[in-house]
Scaffold this motif. Structure first.
Motif, PDB file in Angstrom:
ATOM      1  N   SER A  14      -7.472  36.349  11.415  1.00 40.39           N
ATOM      2  CA  SER A  14      -6.620  35.575  10.528  1.00 40.39           C
ATOM      3  C   SER A  14      -5.850  34.485  11.240  1.00 40.39           C
ATOM      4  N   GLU A  80     -12.120  41.498   3.307  1.00 43.32           N
ATOM      5  CA  GLU A  80     -12.469  40.763   4.518  1.00 43.32           C
ATOM      6  C   GLU A  80     -13.551  39.721   4.243  1.00 43.32           C
ATOM      7  N   GLN A  83     -11.603  36.882   2.686  1.00 45.07           N
ATOM      8  CA  GLN A  83     -10.860  36.177   3.728  1.00 45.07           C
ATOM      9  C   GLN A  83     -11.791  35.268   4.530  1.00 45.07           C
ATOM     10  N   ASN A  92      -7.317  27.736   2.961  1.00 43.34           N
ATOM     11  CA  ASN A  92      -5.930  28.064   3.274  1.00 43.34           C
ATOM     12  C   ASN A  92      -5.397  26.939   4.153  1.00 43.34           C
ATOM     13  N   HIS A  99     -12.910  30.616   9.883  1.00 44.73           N
ATOM     14  CA  HIS A  99     -14.109  31.453   9.912  1.00 44.73           C
ATOM     15  C   HIS A  99     -15.347  30.574   9.783  1.00 44.73           C
TER      16      HIS A  99
END
Length: 144
Positions: A14, A80, A83, A92, A99
């Motif tokens: 993260s 996950e 995310q 975000n 990622h």
């Protein structure tokens, strides 16, 4: 990414913990070893069986509670995936592109393995149940 299938996360992707170095979880002496190369058919289900045995050996909870937690683990793994997709698309603003699509693939694989472990934890006949279900889904898709 969580490869231990027990609820812990082996790495924090993260970006919230920059000084944390992932540490591999200790492997039980008789935990399944995975060799490089594809697993399919019986070998895949043998690997799942080995994971279930390993988790059962490491488990201190009553069996019914362990089964329920393995099912709930799917929610964590699905989160996950979400995310990773958010990170791969840069949605975000605080984290940006945290990622890759390879991360998404890996997280999807974690979901699949976790589901296979959960299914096998519910029934010793997991392979037959799963293959029968996939067959029904394929037949439904072909009839639409």
């Amino acid at each position: 990414m969580s490869d231990d299938f027990s609820g812990g996360s082996s790495a924090d992707l993260s970006g919230d913990s920059p000084d944390v170095t992932p540490v591999a979880a200790p492997r039980a002496p008789d935990a399944p070893s995975v060799t490089a190369g594809p697993l399919g058919g019986a070998a895949l289900w043998d690997a799942v069986e080995g994971l279930v045995r390993w988790l059962d050996q490491e488990n201190a909870l009553p069996p019914e509670q362990a089964r329920l937690l393995r099912i709930l683990k799917l929610s964590e793994e699905a989160g996950e995936v979400a995310q990773a997709v958010i990170g791969a698309t840069g949605q975000n603003p605080r984290k940006g592109r945290s990622h890759t699509w390879d991360d998404v693939q890996s997280e999807l694989c974690d979901v699949i393995v976790t589901a296979m472990v959960a299914l096998r934890s519910l029934t010793p006949d997991a392979r037959r149940v799963f293959e029968g279900h996939v067959g029904r889904v394929v037949r439904r898709a072909g009839s639409s």
